[in-house]
Design a protein around this motif. Sequence first.
Motif, PDB file in Angstrom:
ATOM      1  N   ASP A   1       4.766  -4.077   3.957  1.00 17.08           N
ATOM      2  CA  ASP A   1       3.732  -3.578   4.854  1.00 17.08           C
ATOM      3  C   ASP A   1       2.615  -2.896   4.063  1.00 17.08           C
ATOM      4  OD1 ASP A   1       3.256  -3.303   7.782  1.00 17.08           O
ATOM      5  OD2 ASP A   1       3.124  -1.181   7.277  1.00 17.08           O
ATOM      6  N   VAL A   2       1.367  -3.232   4.390  1.00 16.17           N
ATOM      7  CA  VAL A   2       0.185  -2.650   3.737  1.00 16.17           C
ATOM      8  C   VAL A   2       0.369  -2.665   2.209  1.00 16.17           C
ATOM      9  CG1 VAL A   2      -1.546  -0.837   3.992  1.00 16.17           C
ATOM     10  CG2 VAL A   2       0.207  -1.075   5.714  1.00 16.17           C
ATOM     11  N   GLY A   3       0.799  -3.810   1.699  1.00 15.49           N
ATOM     12  CA  GLY A   3       1.167  -3.916   0.289  1.00 15.49           C
ATOM     13  C   GLY A   3       0.035  -3.694  -0.691  1.00 15.49           C
ATOM     14  N   ASP A   4      -1.212  -3.833  -0.227  1.00 17.31           N
ATOM     15  CA  ASP A   4      -2.336  -3.672  -1.147  1.00 17.31           C
ATOM     16  C   ASP A   4      -2.620  -2.205  -1.470  1.00 17.31           C
ATOM     17  OD1 ASP A   4      -3.074  -3.609   1.611  1.00 17.31           O
ATOM     18  OD2 ASP A   4      -5.176  -3.610   1.038  1.00 17.31           O
TER      19      ASP A   4
ATOM     20  N   LYS B   1       4.660  -5.628 -10.226  1.00 14.46           N
ATOM     21  CA  LYS B   1       5.165  -6.450 -11.330  1.00 14.46           C
ATOM     22  C   LYS B   1       6.608  -6.075 -11.669  1.00 14.46           C
ATOM     23  CE  LYS B   1       0.511  -6.854 -13.328  1.00 14.46           C
ATOM     24  NZ  LYS B   1       0.185  -8.192 -12.855  1.00 14.46           N
ATOM     25  N   ARG B   2       6.886  -4.787 -11.658  1.00 16.00           N
ATOM     26  CA  ARG B   2       8.237  -4.320 -11.957  1.00 16.00           C
ATOM     27  C   ARG B   2       9.199  -4.594 -10.801  1.00 16.00           C
ATOM     28  NH1 ARG B   2       4.866  -2.141 -15.141  1.00 16.00           N
ATOM     29  NH2 ARG B   2       5.417  -1.060 -17.068  1.00 16.00           N
ATOM     30  N   PHE B   3       8.690  -4.440  -9.587  1.00 15.61           N
ATOM     31  CA  PHE B   3       9.509  -4.720  -8.404  1.00 15.61           C
ATOM     32  C   PHE B   3       9.968  -6.181  -8.410  1.00 15.61           C
ATOM     33  CE2 PHE B   3       9.983  -6.177  -4.031  1.00 15.61           C
ATOM     34  CZ  PHE B   3      10.778  -5.187  -3.466  1.00 15.61           C
ATOM     35  N   ARG B   4       9.043  -7.092  -8.714  1.00 18.10           N
ATOM     36  CA  ARG B   4       9.388  -8.516  -8.728  1.00 18.10           C
ATOM     37  C   ARG B   4      10.511  -8.798  -9.724  1.00 18.10           C
ATOM     38  NH1 ARG B   4       6.917 -13.345  -7.297  1.00 18.10           N
ATOM     39  NH2 ARG B   4       7.639 -15.165  -8.460  1.00 18.10           N
ATOM     40  N   LYS B   5      10.390  -8.257 -10.921  1.00 26.75           N
ATOM     41  CA  LYS B   5      11.436  -8.481 -11.936  1.00 26.75           C
ATOM     42  C   LYS B   5      12.786  -7.983 -11.459  1.00 26.75           C
ATOM     43  CE  LYS B   5       8.424  -8.422 -16.007  1.00 26.75           C
ATOM     44  NZ  LYS B   5       8.042  -7.688 -17.231  1.00 26.75           N
ATOM     45  N   ALA B   6      12.788  -6.826 -10.785  1.00 24.96           N
ATOM     46  CA  ALA B   6      14.047  -6.226 -10.342  1.00 24.96           C
ATOM     47  C   ALA B   6      14.728  -7.066  -9.261  1.00 24.96           C
ATOM     48  CB  ALA B   6      13.796  -4.810  -9.831  1.00 24.96           C
ATOM     49  N   VAL B   7      13.979  -7.461  -8.222  1.00 25.20           N
ATOM     50  CA  VAL B   7      14.619  -8.173  -7.112  1.00 25.20           C
ATOM     51  C   VAL B   7      14.936  -9.624  -7.471  1.00 25.20           C
ATOM     52  CG1 VAL B   7      13.619  -6.657  -5.363  1.00 25.20           C
ATOM     53  CG2 VAL B   7      12.390  -8.745  -6.015  1.00 25.20           C
ATOM     54  N   LYS B   8      14.090 -10.247  -8.290  1.00 23.51           N
ATOM     55  CA  LYS B   8      14.354 -11.638  -8.677  1.00 23.51           C
ATOM     56  C   LYS B   8      15.553 -11.732  -9.624  1.00 23.51           C
ATOM     57  CE  LYS B   8      10.710 -13.807  -6.743  1.00 23.51           C
ATOM     58  NZ  LYS B   8      10.733 -15.035  -5.922  1.00 23.51           N
TER      59      LYS B   8
ATOM     60  N   GLY C   1      -5.761 -12.888  -3.847  1.00 21.54           N
ATOM     61  CA  GLY C   1      -5.483 -13.688  -5.042  1.00 21.54           C
ATOM     62  C   GLY C   1      -4.950 -12.896  -6.213  1.00 21.54           C
ATOM     63  N   ASP C   2      -5.372 -11.623  -6.361  1.00 21.50           N
ATOM     64  CA  ASP C   2      -4.909 -10.829  -7.500  1.00 21.50           C
ATOM     65  C   ASP C   2      -3.444 -10.430  -7.382  1.00 21.50           C
ATOM     66  OD1 ASP C   2      -5.789  -9.382  -5.313  1.00 21.50           O
ATOM     67  OD2 ASP C   2      -6.409  -7.633  -6.470  1.00 21.50           O
ATOM     68  N   PHE C   3      -2.854 -10.572  -6.184  1.00 25.04           N
ATOM     69  CA  PHE C   3      -1.419 -10.311  -6.013  1.00 25.04           C
ATOM     70  C   PHE C   3      -0.590 -11.582  -6.158  1.00 25.04           C
ATOM     71  CE2 PHE C   3      -3.439  -6.823  -3.746  1.00 25.04           C
ATOM     72  CZ  PHE C   3      -2.674  -5.731  -4.099  1.00 25.04           C
ATOM     73  N   LEU C   4      -1.270 -12.734  -6.261  1.00 25.01           N
ATOM     74  CA  LEU C   4      -0.585 -14.029  -6.216  1.00 25.01           C
ATOM     75  C   LEU C   4      -0.768 -14.820  -7.498  1.00 25.01           C
ATOM     76  CD1 LEU C   4      -1.594 -15.018  -2.556  1.00 25.01           C
ATOM     77  CD2 LEU C   4       0.611 -14.125  -3.323  1.00 25.01           C
ATOM     78  N   GLU C   5      -0.660 -14.136  -8.615  1.00 25.04           N
ATOM     79  CA  GLU C   5      -0.838 -14.799  -9.908  1.00 25.04           C
ATOM     80  C   GLU C   5       0.489 -15.161 -10.566  1.00 25.04           C
ATOM     81  OE1 GLU C   5      -3.404 -12.243 -12.142  1.00 25.04           O
ATOM     82  OE2 GLU C   5      -5.155 -12.691 -10.895  1.00 25.04           O
TER      83      GLU C   5
ATOM     84  N   ASP D   1       3.237 -13.146 -10.932  1.00 24.54           N
ATOM     85  CA  ASP D   1       4.066 -12.063 -11.457  1.00 24.54           C
ATOM     86  C   ASP D   1       4.200 -10.893 -10.479  1.00 24.54           C
ATOM     87  OD1 ASP D   1       1.447 -11.277 -11.613  1.00 24.54           O
ATOM     88  OD2 ASP D   1       1.551 -10.499 -13.667  1.00 24.54           O
ATOM     89  N   GLU D   2       3.781 -11.115  -9.203  1.00 24.04           N
ATOM     90  CA  GLU D   2       3.929 -10.061  -8.198  1.00 24.04           C
ATOM     91  C   GLU D   2       4.519 -10.656  -6.912  1.00 24.04           C
ATOM     92  OE1 GLU D   2       0.619  -7.254  -7.903  1.00 24.04           O
ATOM     93  OE2 GLU D   2      -0.095  -7.926  -9.877  1.00 24.04           O
TER      94      GLU D   2
END
Length: 311
Positions: free
Chosen positions: A66-69, A77-84, A101-105, A107-108
Motif C-alpha cells: 500500500d502506498v509503496g512509493d 531492494k533489500r525487501f525483494r532479496k529477503a522475500v525472494k 518505472g523506477d520501481f520496476l527495473e 530489483d524491487e
Amino acid sequence: SRYLDWYFIERFPLKGEKGETPNFKCFGYYDGMPKLNLKNPEVEKFVTDVACYWIKECDIDGWRMDVGDEISHFFWKRFRKAVKAVKKDLLIIGEIWHYAGDFLEGDEWDTVMNYPFYLNLIDLLADEKINVSQFIQNLGYLKGRLNKKCYPLMWNLIDSHDTARFLHLCDDNKKKQHLAAAFQLLLPGMPMIYYGDEFAMPGANDPDCRRGMYWDEEYQDKEMFEWYKQLLKVRKNHACIVEGEPMELAARDEEETIVLTRKNGEETLALIFNCSSSARMFNEYAQKYDLLRENPFDGKIEGLDAAVIVL
C-alpha cells in the motif's frame, strides 16, 4: 528508549493531538501512523521478518504494498532479496497511481496496480472524454515507458477499494461495465477483479465502495457473472490472448471500434471491441468462430460489446 531511532522525531515532548500537526513524521500527517526509519537495520529486519514469516507460515503467493512509493528504493531492494530468498516466485505488487518505472527495473517490485489503465478506461467509457485511438495511444505510451517484461504483469483494474465502483461512474450503465470487463480480461496484463464487480455490485466513493459483499443471490446480477466467467474461460483456454504477439491494430474513431489481432504458434485471434452504443458490422469475420459466444460469428456486434474471433 531502544526504539528512539526507529522513528523520525523532530523534538520532544511528542505532539499529536487532534487538529494539530504532529512533531514526528507520519503517513498523511496522521499521528496514529508514525513513519518508520527503514534505514535502521533493526527496523528493516523487523519488517522483512514479518513478511517472510507469513510466506513460510501460510505459503502466501505475494505481497501488495500500500502506498509503496512513500518507501525508499533503498528498502525495497533489500525487501525483494529477503522475500525472494524464501519463495522465488513470490509476487511483489506496489500501489502507485503515477508512473512507476523506477520501481520496476528488476530489483524491487514485480508489478504495480495499473491505475493508468483504469483512468484511461474511465475517460473512454464512463466520461467519454477520449476517442478509441487516443485510448490505444495512451496505453501504448505506458507500454513504451516500461520494461517489456513488466507490461504483461501489470495489474489491470477497473475499480478498487480507493475508488467508486466502475458501475457507479458509468451511471449504472451495465453495458459499459460489460465492455470494461472485456478490456480488462482480454488486453495484456493481469486482471485484478475487485470483489463484487462480477455481480455488478454498486458503490459510490470511499467508503461506500467498501460495502460488504452481496452474498444474497437476490442482489447478484447473474448475467454479468456469466459474462465474467466466459471471459475468464476464454482467457485461460487460449494462450494467444496472454502470450500472443500483436499483429495488427485498428482503432476507428468514426465507428468507435477497436480490432486487435494477436498470434502465437498455434492460433490467431481477432479481439473486437465496440465502444459505441450502436451495433457495428464486421462482415470480414462473418461465419468464423466467436469464442465468447461459442458459435459462428454473424458479423454483428451490439453496442458496448466485444467478440473474440478465431482466424
